[in-house]
Scaffold this active site. Structure first.
Site, PDB file in Angstrom:
ATOM      1  CE1 TYR A  11      -3.170   2.985   0.574  1.00  0.00           C
ATOM      2  CE2 TYR A  11      -2.706   2.844   2.931  1.00  0.00           C
ATOM      3  CZ  TYR A  11      -3.321   3.478   1.864  1.00  0.00           C
ATOM      4  OH  TYR A  11      -4.085   4.595   2.083  1.00  0.00           O
ATOM      5  CG  LEU A  33       4.113 -10.005  -5.974  1.00  0.00           C
ATOM      6  CD1 LEU A  33       3.806 -10.563  -7.358  1.00  0.00           C
ATOM      7  CD2 LEU A  33       3.647  -8.561  -5.856  1.00  0.00           C
ATOM      8  N   GLY A  36       1.478  -7.727  -1.207  1.00  0.00           N
ATOM      9  CA  GLY A  36       1.414  -6.695  -2.235  1.00  0.00           C
ATOM     10  C   GLY A  36       0.690  -7.162  -3.481  1.00  0.00           C
ATOM     11  CG  PHE A  72       7.728   0.767   2.200  1.00  0.00           C
ATOM     12  CD1 PHE A  72       7.075   1.619   3.065  1.00  0.00           C
ATOM     13  CD2 PHE A  72       8.312   1.297   1.061  1.00  0.00           C
ATOM     14  CE1 PHE A  72       6.986   2.976   2.809  1.00  0.00           C
ATOM     15  CE2 PHE A  72       8.234   2.656   0.792  1.00  0.00           C
ATOM     16  CZ  PHE A  72       7.582   3.496   1.666  1.00  0.00           C
ATOM     17  CE1 TYR A 140       4.682  -3.599  11.960  1.00  0.00           C
ATOM     18  CE2 TYR A 140       3.357  -2.197  13.385  1.00  0.00           C
ATOM     19  CZ  TYR A 140       4.077  -2.387  12.219  1.00  0.00           C
ATOM     20  OH  TYR A 140       4.194  -1.356  11.310  1.00  0.00           O
ATOM     21  CG  ASN A 169      -3.910   4.340  12.013  1.00  0.00           C
ATOM     22  OD1 ASN A 169      -3.598   3.153  12.043  1.00  0.00           O
ATOM     23  ND2 ASN A 169      -4.356   4.981  13.078  1.00  0.00           N
ATOM     24  CG  HIS A 188      -5.210  -0.479   7.803  1.00  0.00           C
ATOM     25  ND1 HIS A 188      -4.262  -0.036   6.911  1.00  0.00           N
ATOM     26  CD2 HIS A 188      -4.544  -1.274   8.680  1.00  0.00           C
ATOM     27  CE1 HIS A 188      -3.082  -0.541   7.230  1.00  0.00           C
ATOM     28  NE2 HIS A 188      -3.232  -1.300   8.291  1.00  0.00           N
ATOM     29  CG  LEU A 189     -11.622   3.202  11.386  1.00  0.00           C
ATOM     30  CD1 LEU A 189     -12.611   2.202  11.969  1.00  0.00           C
ATOM     31  CD2 LEU A 189     -11.382   4.357  12.360  1.00  0.00           C
TER      32      LEU A 189
END
Length: 328
Positions: A11, A33, A36, A72, A140, A169, A188-189
């Site tokens: 993302y 992947l 991703g 990332f 994490y 976020n 995620h919200l």
């Protein structure tokens, strides 16, 4: 010279790749992947492979003139990390070690690290500042902090230079509408709210409404993903200028409550978006907001897209056009 983006099909990674390409940078992407999406990579030279594969990493550096890395690639689900710590240490910490070793073998000494404000754990004060103590409350966050420390020791031993970016976020989608947020499973919200608006979920859960906040729901930082991309590029530019290593928080400085996010999403989408109040989740702090004063002052970072309305409008446009994400 090229920038290597590990996890560049994810993302935030894919949005950073797009931003680099828009600036005329030569870009190399490495992604296995697992999380991703190949379609999210809008250009550059793509390699499908894992950081822990020495042969793949050496090939990437051998075939390209890379002078900086934006890292990332990592597992990032808090709940999963508490159930599968071994996975997180192997993928995140060992993966980062393999990357640093490969960089050292070829003399690439600049790295921008996508860290997390979860390295702080329960904050002593709000907004959180870079000088605050780091005491993660989940695996994490612990692995991300371990990765930061490891990079720091490579600076001491091998003259690396790094910028570590800590944020909460990411949300929203690219203004082109071509790339957006698509996690499997989604945690995620903002995308969960919008999936509810699309009728893909029956409701959105609000975990607790008795916190010491204005409306009783948790308050969190939300930054537009393209503003985060800008920060990563500014960090590369800092390293190329030969400036010192640094750690920066990236935050909006005020935060938004869960109920605020839902209410603005209702207004923007014109949908009801049913919300169900549920019990608090263990370990959820009332407020998590990071100060970005240092990043603004030293990097010249200006998060101009990160008002909540703009974030949700861009995300809603993406989810309407791609209701099944990249599977459409």
């Amino acid at each position: 010279m090229a920038v290597l983006v590990t996890g560049g099909a994810g993302y935030i990674g894919s949005h950073t790749v797009a931003a680099l390409l828009e600036k005329g940078e030569e870009v190399v992407v490495l992604d296995n992947l697992q999380q991703g999406h190949r379609e999210a990579v809008t250009g550059g030279r793509f390699y499908e492979g894992d950081l822990r594969d020495e042969e793949v990493l050496d090939r990437v550096f051998r075939e390209n003139s890379i002078d900086a890395v934006i890292h990332f690639a990592a597992s990032s689900l808090v709940g999963e990390s508490m159930k599968e710590p071994g996975k997180y240490y192997h993928n995140n910490v060992y993966g980062a070690l393999c990357l640093l070793e490969a960089m050292n073998r070829v003399g690439v000494k600049r790295i921008v690290f996508s860290s997390t404000a979860a390295t702080y754990g329960e904050p002593d004060s709000v907004p959180i500042r870079e000088t605050d103590r780091t005491q993660p409350t989940n695996v994490y966050g612990e692995t991300k902090l371990a990765m930061e420390k490891m990079i720091r020791w490579y600076e001491v031993a091998h003259e690396f230079r790094f910028v570590s970016l800590r944020y909460f976020n990411a949300a929203g989608a690219h203004e082109s509408g071509r790339i957006g947020e698509d996690h499997r499973p989604e945690s995620h919200l903002v995308p969960i709210i919008l999936q509810t608006a699309l009728g893909q979920r029956s409701h959105i859960s609000v975990f607790g409404e008795d916190y010491p906040t204005e409306d009783g729901s948790c308050v969190r930082d939300y930054i537009h993903v393209s503003d985060l991309s800008d920060a990563h590029i500014l960090a590369v530019e800092r390293l190329r200028r030969g400036e010192d290593s640094a750690i920066y928080n990236l935050g909006n400085g005020e935060g938004f409550s869960v109920k605020q996010v839902i209410e603005i999403a209702r207004r923007i989408t014109g949908r009801d978006i049913p919300a169900v109040i549920e019990a608090r989740r263990a370990g959820d702090p009332a407020v998590l907001v990071a100060s970005s004063d240092k990043a603004r002052a030293e990097l010249g970072w200006n998060p101009h897209r990160s008002n909540l309305e703009r974030i949700i409008e861009s995300a809603w446009a993406w989810h309407q056009s791609r209701p099944q994400g990249y599977n459409d």
